[in-house]
Scaffold this motif. Structure first.
Motif, PDB file in Angstrom:
ATOM      1  N   LEU A  28       7.925  -4.050   7.399  1.00  0.00           N
ATOM      2  CA  LEU A  28       8.758  -2.882   7.126  1.00  0.00           C
ATOM      3  C   LEU A  28       8.681  -2.562   5.636  1.00  0.00           C
ATOM      4  CD1 LEU A  28      12.029  -3.560   9.186  1.00  0.00           C
ATOM      5  CD2 LEU A  28      10.256  -1.891   9.703  1.00  0.00           C
ATOM      6  N   THR A  29       9.074  -1.328   5.302  1.00  0.00           N
ATOM      7  CA  THR A  29       9.066  -0.915   3.891  1.00  0.00           C
ATOM      8  C   THR A  29      10.365  -0.198   3.524  1.00  0.00           C
ATOM      9  OG1 THR A  29       7.939   1.144   4.521  1.00  0.00           O
ATOM     10  CG2 THR A  29       6.553  -0.684   3.799  1.00  0.00           C
ATOM     11  N   SER A  30      11.469  -0.554   4.185  1.00  0.00           N
ATOM     12  CA  SER A  30      12.749   0.128   3.963  1.00  0.00           C
ATOM     13  C   SER A  30      13.480  -0.498   2.775  1.00  0.00           C
ATOM     14  CB  SER A  30      13.615   0.067   5.226  1.00  0.00           C
ATOM     15  OG  SER A  30      12.925   0.567   6.337  1.00  0.00           O
ATOM     16  N   ASP A  77       6.284  17.605  -7.498  1.00  0.00           N
ATOM     17  CA  ASP A  77       7.093  16.737  -6.635  1.00  0.00           C
ATOM     18  C   ASP A  77       6.177  15.721  -5.968  1.00  0.00           C
ATOM     19  OD1 ASP A  77       9.615  16.035  -5.212  1.00  0.00           O
ATOM     20  OD2 ASP A  77       8.450  16.663  -3.472  1.00  0.00           O
ATOM     21  N   SER A  78       6.587  14.457  -6.002  1.00  0.00           N
ATOM     22  CA  SER A  78       5.790  13.385  -5.402  1.00  0.00           C
ATOM     23  C   SER A  78       6.680  12.554  -4.496  1.00  0.00           C
ATOM     24  CB  SER A  78       5.183  12.505  -6.506  1.00  0.00           C
ATOM     25  OG  SER A  78       4.395  11.476  -5.940  1.00  0.00           O
ATOM     26  N   ASP A  79       6.387  12.593  -3.205  1.00  0.00           N
ATOM     27  CA  ASP A  79       7.094  11.770  -2.217  1.00  0.00           C
ATOM     28  C   ASP A  79       6.267  10.533  -1.929  1.00  0.00           C
ATOM     29  OD1 ASP A  79       9.213  13.537  -1.973  1.00  0.00           O
ATOM     30  OD2 ASP A  79       8.203  14.712  -0.421  1.00  0.00           O
ATOM     31  N   THR A  80       6.880   9.380  -2.129  1.00  0.00           N
ATOM     32  CA  THR A  80       6.166   8.111  -1.986  1.00  0.00           C
ATOM     33  C   THR A  80       6.563   7.426  -0.694  1.00  0.00           C
ATOM     34  OG1 THR A  80       6.206   7.880  -4.396  1.00  0.00           O
ATOM     35  CG2 THR A  80       5.614   5.937  -3.109  1.00  0.00           C
ATOM     36  N   ASP A  81       5.560   7.005   0.050  1.00  0.00           N
ATOM     37  CA  ASP A  81       5.787   6.289   1.303  1.00  0.00           C
ATOM     38  C   ASP A  81       5.083   4.943   1.211  1.00  0.00           C
ATOM     39  OD1 ASP A  81       6.511   5.644   3.873  1.00  0.00           O
ATOM     40  OD2 ASP A  81       4.810   6.694   4.793  1.00  0.00           O
ATOM     41  N   ILE A  82       5.867   3.863   1.357  1.00  0.00           N
ATOM     42  CA  ILE A  82       5.291   2.521   1.312  1.00  0.00           C
ATOM     43  C   ILE A  82       4.821   2.149   2.712  1.00  0.00           C
ATOM     44  CG2 ILE A  82       5.690   0.121   0.674  1.00  0.00           C
ATOM     45  CD1 ILE A  82       7.983   1.063  -1.064  1.00  0.00           C
ATOM     46  N   GLN A  83       3.570   1.760   2.796  1.00  0.00           N
ATOM     47  CA  GLN A  83       2.974   1.457   4.094  1.00  0.00           C
ATOM     48  C   GLN A  83       2.452   0.027   4.117  1.00  0.00           C
ATOM     49  OE1 GLN A  83      -0.054   4.453   4.479  1.00  0.00           O
ATOM     50  NE2 GLN A  83       1.403   6.091   4.942  1.00  0.00           N
ATOM     51  N   CYS A 112       0.856  -1.181   0.000  1.00  0.00           N
ATOM     52  CA  CYS A 112       0.000   0.000   0.000  1.00  0.00           C
ATOM     53  C   CYS A 112       0.899   1.239   0.000  1.00  0.00           C
ATOM     54  CB  CYS A 112      -0.922   0.012   1.216  1.00  0.00           C
ATOM     55  SG  CYS A 112      -2.171  -1.309   1.183  1.00  0.00           S
ATOM     56  N   TYR A 113       0.536   2.228  -0.797  1.00  0.00           N
ATOM     57  CA  TYR A 113       1.366   3.404  -1.010  1.00  0.00           C
ATOM     58  C   TYR A 113       0.610   4.663  -0.601  1.00  0.00           C
ATOM     59  CZ  TYR A 113       4.552   0.536  -3.795  1.00  0.00           C
ATOM     60  OH  TYR A 113       5.438  -0.420  -4.204  1.00  0.00           O
ATOM     61  N   ALA A 114       1.362   5.636  -0.119  1.00  0.00           N
ATOM     62  CA  ALA A 114       0.842   6.982   0.155  1.00  0.00           C
ATOM     63  C   ALA A 114       1.671   7.973  -0.652  1.00  0.00           C
ATOM     64  CB  ALA A 114       0.910   7.299   1.643  1.00  0.00           C
ATOM     65  N   PHE A 115       1.018   8.729  -1.518  1.00  0.00           N
ATOM     66  CA  PHE A 115       1.692   9.688  -2.389  1.00  0.00           C
ATOM     67  C   PHE A 115       1.417  11.109  -1.888  1.00  0.00           C
ATOM     68  CE2 PHE A 115       0.536   6.011  -4.986  1.00  0.00           C
ATOM     69  CZ  PHE A 115       1.765   5.667  -5.529  1.00  0.00           C
ATOM     70  N   GLN A 116       2.461  11.786  -1.439  1.00  0.00           N
ATOM     71  CA  GLN A 116       2.348  13.184  -1.031  1.00  0.00           C
ATOM     72  C   GLN A 116       2.778  14.055  -2.216  1.00  0.00           C
ATOM     73  OE1 GLN A 116       1.126  14.591   1.938  1.00  0.00           O
ATOM     74  NE2 GLN A 116       1.276  16.422   0.661  1.00  0.00           N
ATOM     75  N   ASN A 117       1.807  14.628  -2.902  1.00  0.00           N
ATOM     76  CA  ASN A 117       2.072  15.385  -4.122  1.00  0.00           C
ATOM     77  C   ASN A 117       2.053  16.886  -3.833  1.00  0.00           C
ATOM     78  OD1 ASN A 117       2.072  12.992  -5.724  1.00  0.00           O
ATOM     79  ND2 ASN A 117      -0.158  12.985  -5.651  1.00  0.00           N
ATOM     80  N   THR A 118       2.990  17.585  -4.446  1.00  0.00           N
ATOM     81  CA  THR A 118       3.091  19.041  -4.292  1.00  0.00           C
ATOM     82  C   THR A 118       3.311  19.674  -5.661  1.00  0.00           C
ATOM     83  OG1 THR A 118       4.081  18.768  -2.091  1.00  0.00           O
ATOM     84  CG2 THR A 118       4.282  20.932  -3.142  1.00  0.00           C
ATOM     85  N   ILE A 119       2.428  20.619  -6.011  1.00  0.00           N
ATOM     86  CA  ILE A 119       2.555  21.368  -7.257  1.00  0.00           C
ATOM     87  C   ILE A 119       2.868  22.812  -6.892  1.00  0.00           C
ATOM     88  CG2 ILE A 119       1.413  22.083  -9.396  1.00  0.00           C
ATOM     89  CD1 ILE A 119      -0.428  19.672  -9.081  1.00  0.00           C
ATOM     90  N   THR A 120       3.983  23.319  -7.389  1.00  0.00           N
ATOM     91  CA  THR A 120       4.447  24.657  -7.043  1.00  0.00           C
ATOM     92  C   THR A 120       4.487  25.532  -8.290  1.00  0.00           C
ATOM     93  OG1 THR A 120       5.807  23.730  -5.271  1.00  0.00           O
ATOM     94  CG2 THR A 120       6.281  25.993  -5.945  1.00  0.00           C
TER      95      THR A 120
END
Length: 524
Positions: free
Chosen positions: A343-345, A236-242, A213-221
């Protein structure tokens, strides 16, 4: 009696030293000692490499899922995106209407996400929704026609939040029609739109792995800091695997496959642990033998053993194997936790497993070193390393000088000299003869003085580093190689340790250690 005891001690020490410096085959012929470390290293190479391949295939799915989602997000939320980033930013706009259209386009696409997206995407229920912030200078006045400027350079930031459940309500319409969206572009610095989305990677099921499962933190500047008439749009898209909180997958194939891989990882950990224990034991025994030799030499000859002879007892290959084993054990534990979805490291695990596999394969050179033909590479590297490091320190000063000079002078006129890191990479490419014509041709001819300087700069750098510094670098290694070949024909310099073992019987002394060039400083 004292002399007799000393002779017995000398005989026992010589036998132990002879046996220590034998290779595994000689030890087996001398005492029929099975080379467990050699067999274990061969087994470990096969197991660690297989483990790395399995993890690499799994990690490739993760990386491709991240990259494909980032491309999809750009097409979904950036109006007029061509599919190729313009530079370090995704696209750009040039009119006020384009700015308003692009901002409201993001809002509408976010609102209709479930109806237009092809991926397994959804809103975050506990998140803050769509957050829009604008940063601008405080009130002022600007009349370019009269060359008049009156502005407060202190900044202020305003934000509004549009939650998914509010987008279809009248409350959202009131926010969209508020004065917040009346942008004064002469004092606008940037507009930042951020939102968080959730996704599930189903492609791992085809590889017989449990999905992530993924969480995408998207930022448009929308960057207007330059106020040049061009607003750069960054995505910019920061991806966090959960860990997936609740999942049910029909079929036992995935479960069994995961269990088999976990069992295999367990065997890898056990083999590395056994190798770690054996190599640590060998180093401890070597240090004890070194202490015996130093004490005996001081007792009989009344002088200390030189530093190079002391280093003969420290087997650097064992140290390398120990480091590799520790990294493999830690990486395997992380891999098992990732496989179990605890873990997702992925990045940390890939660095540990990749580096440990590198060290394992480099360690194979130790066993090739028992053959004189293959041993030349090891001896040449040992002999040339000190001289090469000193030479690189001197050449590095010149390299840094060219790096700083190129950045400050050519940075505004050449894309390869825009920052220090890019300049260093560009110059390293030039040293290796790569991309020379493009570097010359891409310089902008807006300033004749800078253009002439660029020619002098590039010609001098290429001539100095390729024709002089690089040739001297190769000459150092060639000189060390010639020295080693000469030693192999006429004999290596004799040290106290070699002289002590000279008349030790018929069992041969280990060649790759006895012929280390560093012993030249320890002649009798």
């Amino acid at each position: 009696m004292a002399q007799s005891d000393l002779d017995l001690k000398e005989t026992a020490l010589k036998e132990d030293l002879k046996f220590y410096f034998m290779n595994p085959c000689e030890k087996y012929r001398a005492r029929h000692q099975i080379p467990w470390k050699l067999a274990l290293q061969i087994l470990k190479i096969l197991m660690v490499t297989t483990q790395l391949i399995f993890f690499g295939l799994s990690n490739q799915l993760v990386v491709s899922f991240k990259e494909e989602n980032t491309v999809a997000f750009k097409h979904l939320f950036l109006k007029g995106y061509s599919g190729v980033d313009e530079d370090d930013y995704s696209c750009s706009i040039y009119t006020q209407q384009d700015a308003y259209d692009s901002i409201f386009y993001v809002i509408n696409q976010y609102k209709q996400l479930k109806n237009i997206s092809l991926g397994t995407l959804g809103y975050e229920h506990d998140g803050s929704g769509l957050k829009i912030c604008k940063q601008q200078y405080k009130k002022g006045a600007m009349l370019p026609s009269n060359d008049t400027l009156n502005i407060d350079i202190s900044t202020e930031t305003e934000c509004i939040v549009l939650k998914p459940q509010e987008l279809a309500s009248k409350k959202a319409e009131l926010k969209l029609n508020s004065s917040f969206f009346n942008l004064e572009f002469y004092r606008l610095i940037q507009v930042e739109i951020s939102f968080k989305l959730k996704g599930i990677a189903l492609q791992t099921i085809h590889a017989r792995e449990l999905p992530d499962c993924y969480a995408f933190q998207n930022t448009i500047t929308f960057n207007n800091r330059a106020h040049s008439g061009k607003i750069k749009i960054y995505f910019d898209s920061d991806t966090d695997i959960q860990e997936c909180k609740d999942w049910h997958i029909l079929g036992s194939v995935l479960q069994k496959n995961s269990q088999y891989i976990l069992v295999f990882d367990g065997f890898v950990i056990l083999s590395c642990l056994a190798s770690l224990i054996l190599c640590t034991r060998s180093i401890v025994l070597a240090l004890r033998l070194q202490k015996r030799f130093v004490n005996f030499f001081l007792e009989k000859y009344k002088r200390h053993v030189c530093h190079a002879d002391r280093l003969e007892f420290i087997n650097g290959w064992y140290v390398l194997v120990i480091i590799s084993d520790v990294m493999t054990i830690i990486g395997s534990i992380l891999k098992m936790e990732i496989k179990a979805k605890n873990l997702t490291s992925y990045d940390v695990c890939s660095i540990l497993l990749g580096t440990s596999t590198l060290f394992v394969w480099v360690g194979v050179i130790r066993y090739l070193g028992y053959f004189q033909t293959y041993n030349v590479l090891i001896l040449t590297m040992q002999a040339s390393l000190p001289k090469v490091l000193r030479f690189c320190c001197c050449a590095g000063m010149i390299y840094l000088g060219y790096t700083f000079c190129g950045w400050i002078v050519l940075g505004p006129y050449h894309e390869k000299f825009e920052d220090l890191n890019t300049v260093a990479e560009c110059l390293f490419s030039l040293v290796n003869g790569d991309d020379m014509f493009a570097t010359f041709a891409q310089i902008q001819q807006k300033s004749t003085l800078v253009w002439v300087f660029s020619r002098l700069y590039l010609y001098s750098f290429i001539s100095l580093f390729i024709y002089m510094i690089l040739s001297l670098f190769i000459a150092l290694i060639t000189d060390s190689y010639d020295t080693i070949k000469k030693y192999q024909q006429s004999g290596f310099p004799v040290t106290d340790l070699h002289e002590f073992l000279k008349d030790c019987g018929n069992v041969s002394y280990r060649k790759e250690q006895a012929s280390m060039p560093s012993i030249c400083c320890c002649r009798r």
